[in-house]
Design an enzyme around this catalytic site. Structure first.
Site, PDB file in Angstrom:
ATOM      1  CB  SER A  83     -44.774 -43.801   4.770  1.00 55.75           C
ATOM      2  OG  SER A  83     -43.865 -43.543   5.807  1.00 55.75           O
ATOM      3  CE  LYS A  86     -45.304 -43.957   8.595  1.00 57.28           C
ATOM      4  NZ  LYS A  86     -44.546 -42.738   8.301  1.00 57.28           N
ATOM      5  CE1 TYR A 209     -44.102 -47.297  10.564  1.00 58.75           C
ATOM      6  CE2 TYR A 209     -41.737 -47.490  10.964  1.00 58.75           C
ATOM      7  CZ  TYR A 209     -42.806 -46.847  10.366  1.00 58.75           C
ATOM      8  OH  TYR A 209     -42.574 -45.766   9.557  1.00 58.75           O
ATOM      9  CE1 TYR A 261     -45.193 -39.136   5.993  1.00 61.35           C
ATOM     10  CE2 TYR A 261     -43.994 -38.498   4.020  1.00 61.35           C
ATOM     11  CZ  TYR A 261     -44.492 -39.476   4.854  1.00 61.35           C
ATOM     12  OH  TYR A 261     -44.283 -40.781   4.545  1.00 61.35           O
ATOM     13  CB  VAL A 279     -38.790 -43.305   1.891  1.00 55.33           C
ATOM     14  CG1 VAL A 279     -38.936 -42.079   2.731  1.00 55.33           C
ATOM     15  CG2 VAL A 279     -38.799 -44.546   2.706  1.00 55.33           C
TER      16      VAL A 279
HETATM   17  N1  LIG Z   1     -41.696 -42.026   4.799  1.00 53.73           N
HETATM   18  C1  LIG Z   1     -41.541 -43.324   4.813  1.00 53.73           C
HETATM   19  O1  LIG Z   1     -41.891 -44.035   3.888  1.00 53.73           O
HETATM   20  C2  LIG Z   1     -40.828 -43.846   6.013  1.00 53.73           C
HETATM   21  C3  LIG Z   1     -40.948 -45.333   6.218  1.00 53.73           C
HETATM   22  C4  LIG Z   1     -39.715 -45.943   6.797  1.00 53.73           C
HETATM   23  N2  LIG Z   1     -39.926 -47.358   6.990  1.00 53.73           N
HETATM   24  C5  LIG Z   1     -39.347 -45.272   8.102  1.00 53.73           C
HETATM   25  O2  LIG Z   1     -39.860 -45.651   9.124  1.00 53.73           O
HETATM   26  O3  LIG Z   1     -38.538 -44.388   8.123  1.00 53.73           O
END
Ligand SMILES: NC(=O)CC[C@H](N)C(=O)O
Length: 344
Positions: A83, A86, A209, A261, A279
């Protein structure tokens, strides 16, 4: 709430620059040593390959806006950015299309819900709300300029690599593992499309993505990438202007509201530095005008944020005087006791 356990580190006053080289070096080492025995949290397992990560890995890096770097522990160990991508894809798209279009199409407000929430979309008429949750990130990736998926991918990787100052490669194993199991992200993309909020083929966008999330970085790379945002969009190591000063500022603002988040408020209260997590255990924290902290450790809290990464960042933020909300007068009143709620 994040228990930063930083009460035993004196809160430093936030001034215009970081302390001297030796001092920063000693503090990064101290943070690593202090958190090394911390085994709270659990490794992510909803992406099968991530479950095999060595939970003991732990690296911290600090890169300042002059390009100076401090690496400790597993700071150059590769892991997938997940993530954290992003933040940088948002910066690319805001640079290319302008903040107003991205603000209108994606939004900049926190959902208050988990990063992969479908309910958040339904509650908001299909509006993704912000680019740091999966719905907003998938919609942002769809906006990357390019007539074909291949063209979009080459723009995307070029930008991510420019932020890192080196070519970033995809971890094919993680990419395959997530591609085989990302039904939820596919559902989110289809839902976005049903609300007419996603241009292009949902399958193709989710694939892009997923690939962007599978790019390999280290804690050191994250610190360089974050330091680029801290340095008005100029990569302090390569000297390249990757995005404009205004886009950097906006990106950091979006991180402040949504980078962690539904825990973003707690993070700001405890750490006081805009950040982003992923994650696989990466965390980046951006101290505007000063530099950035990159941390990596795979055990996560329930919101999907690295426990050791958060705690190390909190300790360093305090010791280095990075809290963007602290002024000389208010610092004296910052609590010196730990917050009481646990992270798991
Ligand atoms: N929180 C994350 O790092 C989520 C990324 C992961 N690739 C997903 O889309 O679930």
């Amino acid at each position: 709430m994040l228990n930063t356990r930083s009460g035993d580190v004196a809160q430093q006053v936030s001034t215009g620059s970081l302390p001297g080289w030796e001092r920063v070096d000693a503090l990064v080492r101290d943070a690593h040593e202090h958190l090394l025995a911390d085994r709270d949290g659990a490794v992510a397992d909803y992406i099968p390959t991530l479950a095999a990560a060595d939970p003991e890995l732990f690296g911290i890096a600090v890169v300042d806006v002059t390009g100076g770097a401090h690496d400790v522990g597993d700071a150059v160990t590769a892991f997938t950015i997940q993530s954290i991508s992003k933040a940088f894809v948002y910066a690319l798209v805001a640079q290319e299309l302008g903040r107003d279009l991205v603000g209108e199409r994606i939004g900049v407000n926190n959902t208050g819900l988990a990063f992969n929430s479908v309910v958040a979309l339904e509650l908001n008429d299909g509006h993704p709300m912000n680019p740091m949750v999966n719905a907003g990130a998938i919609a942002t990736t769809a906006l990357v300029p390019g007539a074909t998926a291949a063209e979009k991918w080459s723009r995307l990787t070029a930008a991510m690599s420019a932020f890192a100052g080196r070519h970033l490669a995809v971890d094919q194993e993680v990419y395959a593992s997530e591609s085989a199991t990302n039904d939820r992200n596919r559902a989110i993309a289809r839902l976005l499309r049903s609300y007419d909020r996603l241009d292009g083929d949902p399958e193709e966008i989710v694939d892009l993505y997923t690939r962007q999330c599978s790019l390999l970085v280290s804690a050191h790379d994250l610190a360089v990438m974050g330091a680029t945002l801290a340095d008005g969009g100029v990569n302090p190591v390569s000297g390249e202007q990757v995005v404009s000063d205004a886009v950097s500022r906006d990106t950091v603002a979006v991180l402040a509201s949504s980078g962690l988040y539904e825990h973003s408020g707690e993070w700001l209260l405890e750490v006081g530095v805009p950040g982003k997590s992923g994650v696989s255990g990466g965390v980046v924290a951006v101290a505007p005008g000063k530099g950035a902290i990159g941390a990596f450790s795979p055990r996560l809290d329930k919101a999907g944020n690295s426990v050791r990464g958060q705690r190390a960042t909190a300790r360093l933020s305090r010791a280095l005087g990075l809290n963007i909300f602290a002024s000389r007068s208010s610092n004296a009143e910052l609590p010196t006791t730990d917050r009481t709620r646990g992270v798991t």
